[in-house]
Design a protein around this motif. Structure first.
Motif, PDB file in Angstrom:
ATOM      1  N   VAL A 382       0.849  -1.197   0.000  1.00  0.00           N
ATOM      2  CA  VAL A 382       0.000   0.000   0.000  1.00  0.00           C
ATOM      3  C   VAL A 382       0.882   1.244   0.000  1.00  0.00           C
ATOM      4  O   VAL A 382       0.567   2.250  -0.629  1.00  0.00           O
ATOM      5  N   VAL A 383       2.024   1.144   0.690  1.00  0.00           N
ATOM      6  CA  VAL A 383       2.959   2.271   0.747  1.00  0.00           C
ATOM      7  C   VAL A 383       3.557   2.493  -0.634  1.00  0.00           C
ATOM      8  O   VAL A 383       3.886   1.529  -1.328  1.00  0.00           O
ATOM      9  N   PRO A 384       3.693   3.749  -1.061  1.00  0.00           N
ATOM     10  CA  PRO A 384       4.240   4.035  -2.385  1.00  0.00           C
ATOM     11  C   PRO A 384       5.596   3.361  -2.601  1.00  0.00           C
ATOM     12  O   PRO A 384       6.396   3.227  -1.668  1.00  0.00           O
ATOM     13  N   PHE A 385       5.834   2.975  -3.847  1.00  0.00           N
ATOM     14  CA  PHE A 385       7.055   2.261  -4.201  1.00  0.00           C
ATOM     15  C   PHE A 385       8.303   3.007  -3.739  1.00  0.00           C
ATOM     16  O   PHE A 385       9.234   2.409  -3.215  1.00  0.00           O
ATOM     17  N   GLY A 386       8.307   4.330  -3.895  1.00  0.00           N
ATOM     18  CA  GLY A 386       9.483   5.130  -3.557  1.00  0.00           C
ATOM     19  C   GLY A 386       9.934   4.933  -2.125  1.00  0.00           C
ATOM     20  O   GLY A 386      11.125   4.792  -1.847  1.00  0.00           O
ATOM     21  N   ARG A 387       8.959   4.902  -1.220  1.00  0.00           N
ATOM     22  CA  ARG A 387       9.314   4.779   0.186  1.00  0.00           C
ATOM     23  C   ARG A 387       9.845   3.394   0.514  1.00  0.00           C
ATOM     24  O   ARG A 387      10.779   3.236   1.289  1.00  0.00           O
ATOM     25  N   ARG A 388       9.210   2.389  -0.111  1.00  0.00           N
ATOM     26  CA  ARG A 388       9.700   1.027   0.125  1.00  0.00           C
ATOM     27  C   ARG A 388      11.096   0.873  -0.464  1.00  0.00           C
ATOM     28  O   ARG A 388      11.979   0.259   0.133  1.00  0.00           O
ATOM     29  N   ALA A 389      11.295   1.462  -1.653  1.00  0.00           N
ATOM     30  CA  ALA A 389      12.584   1.338  -2.330  1.00  0.00           C
ATOM     31  C   ALA A 389      13.675   2.025  -1.527  1.00  0.00           C
ATOM     32  O   ALA A 389      14.792   1.503  -1.412  1.00  0.00           O
ATOM     33  N   ALA A 390      13.356   3.172  -0.931  1.00  0.00           N
ATOM     34  CA  ALA A 390      14.355   3.901  -0.148  1.00  0.00           C
ATOM     35  C   ALA A 390      14.857   3.030   1.002  1.00  0.00           C
ATOM     36  O   ALA A 390      16.053   2.968   1.278  1.00  0.00           O
ATOM     37  N   MET A 391      13.928   2.355   1.663  1.00  0.00           N
ATOM     38  CA  MET A 391      14.320   1.505   2.788  1.00  0.00           C
ATOM     39  C   MET A 391      15.110   0.287   2.312  1.00  0.00           C
ATOM     40  O   MET A 391      16.022  -0.176   2.983  1.00  0.00           O
ATOM     41  N   ARG A 392      14.740  -0.228   1.134  1.00  0.00           N
ATOM     42  CA  ARG A 392      15.477  -1.362   0.591  1.00  0.00           C
ATOM     43  C   ARG A 392      16.918  -0.953   0.289  1.00  0.00           C
ATOM     44  O   ARG A 392      17.868  -1.644   0.651  1.00  0.00           O
ATOM     45  N   VAL A 393      17.073   0.212  -0.336  1.00  0.00           N
ATOM     46  CA  VAL A 393      18.421   0.687  -0.673  1.00  0.00           C
ATOM     47  C   VAL A 393      19.228   0.906   0.609  1.00  0.00           C
ATOM     48  O   VAL A 393      20.370   0.461   0.724  1.00  0.00           O
ATOM     49  N   ALA A 394      18.603   1.568   1.603  1.00  0.00           N
ATOM     50  CA  ALA A 394      19.309   1.819   2.867  1.00  0.00           C
ATOM     51  C   ALA A 394      19.736   0.502   3.499  1.00  0.00           C
ATOM     52  O   ALA A 394      20.861   0.355   3.982  1.00  0.00           O
ATOM     53  N   SER A 395      18.836  -0.469   3.461  1.00  0.00           N
ATOM     54  CA  SER A 395      19.145  -1.765   4.056  1.00  0.00           C
ATOM     55  C   SER A 395      20.303  -2.439   3.320  1.00  0.00           C
ATOM     56  O   SER A 395      21.202  -3.001   3.934  1.00  0.00           O
ATOM     57  N   LEU A 396      20.293  -2.347   1.989  1.00  0.00           N
ATOM     58  CA  LEU A 396      21.369  -2.968   1.201  1.00  0.00           C
ATOM     59  C   LEU A 396      22.710  -2.323   1.515  1.00  0.00           C
ATOM     60  O   LEU A 396      23.721  -3.008   1.657  1.00  0.00           O
ATOM     61  N   VAL A 397      22.695  -1.001   1.640  1.00  0.00           N
ATOM     62  CA  VAL A 397      23.942  -0.300   1.966  1.00  0.00           C
ATOM     63  C   VAL A 397      24.449  -0.744   3.339  1.00  0.00           C
ATOM     64  O   VAL A 397      25.621  -1.065   3.519  1.00  0.00           O
ATOM     65  N   LEU A 398      23.523  -0.794   4.311  1.00  0.00           N
ATOM     66  CA  LEU A 398      23.925  -1.079   5.686  1.00  0.00           C
ATOM     67  C   LEU A 398      24.335  -2.541   5.893  1.00  0.00           C
ATOM     68  O   LEU A 398      24.976  -2.876   6.881  1.00  0.00           O
ATOM     69  N   ARG A 399      23.951  -3.396   4.945  1.00  0.00           N
ATOM     70  CA  ARG A 399      24.351  -4.796   5.070  1.00  0.00           C
ATOM     71  C   ARG A 399      25.846  -4.966   4.808  1.00  0.00           C
ATOM     72  O   ARG A 399      26.454  -5.924   5.236  1.00  0.00           O
TER      73      ARG A 399
END
Lengths: 455, 248
Positions: A382-399
């Motif tokens: 339901v959350v816009p793609f942009g917001r989900r994508a931002a968290m995915r990118v942040a998570s990938l970086v932090l991994r």
């Protein structure tokens, strides 16, 4: 419009917003003082929680037991799957008896079902008799609080409204005079009523009785005169035994307003002599919550409003900024179960401070449930793609530790050298009213490495 | 000698290195050997609070890999520790060692108070200090009894702070109201967030605070941002900085 936008609008009137916050904080303090006077308040909360959890675990049995006993006392029980069916039943009862004037005492359920407009469209005059609810009705709005429906209005605004709608003199702002004017106005409506509708705070399975608490006595007056009493209740209002009632009554008014007991605790065990009592039991999405493992606890709510009063977000955004008739933390937990898309901003309208969970008299873990809704909302996309994508990118970086270090260096460098406007534009509104921290040249780990932990 | 692994929250690492060093020094001064496992990054809280559970779980796994072998993990942050202690079970509960990690990860003051049994922090800090009780440490870690609950009052952070020579801990009129940071809440609900932050600052100002301190730099970063925009003289300091400076 979602909660952030409506809240922003509410906050533009700084004086009113401050008064709103302070009035409700005062109520929260009253609650604290009242709770402190009860020995073993926390044990009482646990008891209430246990009773509600037990009841929910065999809700169907208790509802049927309630129906049996209420029927034996001469009441008639109706079952409504949703708001529409509830409205149809109520209208049918009125129409069959030719009743055209209905007085109501406070019922958030009928707000939820949209009963007033439904009946008004069919030629029935509906008068809310709770003072606060009458005020918002005259103003053509919904309650902004489940216990204090007109808490969003100043007495000046109420004076103006009364002048416009019930003919008080202009410029009246004295609360006593305004209340007296409302009393006289409501008295006429109560005397002329052909039917009375009340909400239900507790339905006792063991006795088939109903309990309604008010501070104005309007539930009694609204049902003592007309021959027909309709009581509308959600399925979660049933409690097993008469002795359980005391646990909830000790918690309810103290949590709601800081009173030891509300002024009136009205028991309706069957119709009064010569009258009729019809009880409409409404599901309207509640069995959905009952079946959803994580959210079942939301059905424990006794609608005291304590979570609204304590919520720093509610106090600063007003009840009308929520997209559902029940505002505040509990509303934000209940609303998405009805329509997750329409109410998607509500679980995010919380800093997850947890005050609601600690203040709740039946120990609903409200802030955990809000977090749970956020997960649901994301996993249902339901959350816009942009917001989900931002968290995915942040998570990938932090991994990746090395990627994290490089991105960190780049961000700090950018914040130091790029024009302020650019940085602000990237900050998603952080910098509209706040400064960013001044980024250091070296991160902790860089300094730690360089100096061997001794800078 | 007790060995602890220091977890430095990602934003502290990047923006507030002095806070992490202060925590390090405070721990060492209390006779603890401190290791900084360099593979650490973030506990995953921003993702978890945004509802992005799988993104958070990946970071929880990394955290478990980096810190799982230690008997004590300490962080100068209540909310990151609350993330590990209260929320990892739902994300990576099936991994071995999660329970151990959850019970062995401490907020700095909590570690001093509960594990090292510190009753007095040495040093002198002759200032009027307002203690901001950051919500997750306050209500999820129970660093204090909380204004909502009718239990025997206690306050671990205030006890430690109050033991420093010369300090005056002032009380705002609302002892534990949220400052409105709330992670992504700070930008998703920017208007409410800033209104809450300003109210908190005003309450501390009225109590006569020269410094607002607390266990979470994130709340302090939010209030510091508002203070600096307003050009105010009130400062923010992490509780580790107060203790480190007192003992310097």
């Amino acid at each position: 419009m979602g909660h952030p936008q409506s809240a922003g609008r509410f906050l533009r009137d700084e004086v009113r917003a401050r008064r709103h916050d302070q009035s409700l904080w005062w109520v929260r303090q009253q609650r604290d003082a009242a709770a402190r006077r009860v020995p073993d308040w926390e044990a009482l909360r646990e008891r209430a929680e246990a009773i509600k959890a037990h009841t929910a675990s065999r809700l169907g049995d208790y509802l049927e037991e309630f129906e049996r006993h209420a029927t034996a006392r001469g009441a008639r029980v109706h079952w409504a799957r949703d708001g529409e069916e509830h409205n149809r039943i109520v209208h049918g009862l009125l129409a069959e008896r030719g009743a055209r004037r209905l007085v109501k005492s406070k019922s958030m359920l009928t707000e939820e079902c949209g009963l007033n407009p439904y009946l008004e469209a069919r030629g029935i005059e509906v008068t809310d008799t709770d003072l606060g609810e009458r005020i918002v009705q005259l103003d053509g709005r919904h309650p902004s609080h489940i216990v204090m429906p007109a808490i969003h209005m100043t007495r000046e605004a109420i004076g103006e409204l009364f002048h416009r709608t019930i003919g008080t003199e202009p410029g009246l702002t004295d609360p006593k005079a305004l209340t007296e004017a409302a009393r006289q106005h409501l008295r006429q409506k109560l005397l002329a009523a052909e039917a009375g509708l009340t909400g239900v705070n507790f339905a006792i399975a063991e006795t088939g009785g109903l309990v309604v608490v008010t501070n104005e006595g309007n539930a009694d007056m609204g049902t003592a005169l007309p021959p027909l009493h309709i009581a509308a209740m959600g399925i979660e209002k049933v409690i097993p035994r008469f002795e359980d009632l005391g646990v909830f009554l000790r918690l309810l008014a103290r949590s709601a307003t800081g009173q030891a007991l509300s002024t009136y605790t009205s028991h309706f065990h069957g119709p009064r002599p010569g009258g009729e009592l019809h009880i409409v039991i409404v599901d309207a999405g509640r069995t959905g919550l009952l079946g959803a493992d994580g959210f079942r606890r939301a059905l424990q709510c006794i609608r005291c409003g304590a979570c609204l009063n304590t919520c720093p977000v509610y106090r600063r955004s007003g009840g009308h900024s929520y997209t559902w008739v029940v505002p505040g933390p509990i509303g934000s937990v209940l609303a998405p179960s009805r329509d997750v898309v329409a109410h998607q901003t509500l679980p995010f309208a919380s800093s997850l401070c947890g005050s609601c969970s600690d203040v709740c008299p039946v120990r609903i873990d409200l802030h955990d449930l809000l977090l749970r809704w956020r997960q649901e909302i994301v996993s249902r996309r339901v959350v816009p793609f942009g917001r989900r994508a931002a968290m995915r990118v942040a998570s990938l970086v932090l991994r990746s530790t090395s990627l994290y270090e490089r991105v960190g260096r780049l961000v700090r460098w950018g914040m130091r050298v790029l024009p302020r406007r650019w940085v602000a534009a990237c900050s998603l509104g952080w910098a509209r009213q706040r400064e960013w921290p001044v980024p250091p040249r070296e991160s902790f780990r860089e300094l730690y490495r360089r100096t061997n932990g001794r800078p | 000698m007790l060995t602890v692994a220091l977890f430095v929250p990602c934003y502290v690492d990047q923006f507030y290195p002095q806070v992490a060093f202060a925590a390090l020094r405070v721990l060492e001064r209390h006779g603890v050997r401190v290791e900084f496992p360099e593979q650490q990054t973030c506990c995953g809280q921003p993702m978890a609070n945004s509802g992005c559970a799988s993104d958070a779980a990946a970071l929880a796994e990394k955290f478990l890999r980096v810190f799982g072998g230690y008997d004590h993990v300490v962080a100068p942050s209540g909310s990151c520790v609350a993330m590990v202690r209260r929320h990892y079970a739902a994300l990576v509960g099936d991994r071995p060692g999660v329970d151990h990690l959850a019970t062995r990860t401490y907020e700095l003051c909590e570690f001093l108070h509960d594990v090292l049994r510190v009753t007095r922090v040495d040093g002198r800090f002759p200032h009027r200090v307002g203690l901001h009780r950051s919500c997750h440490g306050h209500r999820e870690l129970r660093l204090a009894s909380g204004s909502e609950r009718m239990v025997e009052p206690f306050d671990k952070v205030k006890t430690l702070l109050g033991s420093i020579d010369g300090i005056t801990v002032v009380e705002p009129s609302r002892p534990d109201e949220c400052c409105g940071f709330g992670g992504t809440f700070a930008v998703a609900e920017e208007a409410v967030s800033c209104a809450m932050g300003r109210d908190r600052i005003l309450d501390h100002e009225r109590a006569g605070a020269e410094v607002i301190t607390g266990v979470d730099m994130s709340c302090l970063m939010h209030m510091e941002g508002l203070l600096r925009r307003a050009g105010a003289s009130l400062r923010v300091m992490h509780v580790a900085e107060v203790m480190a400076e007192a003992g310097a």
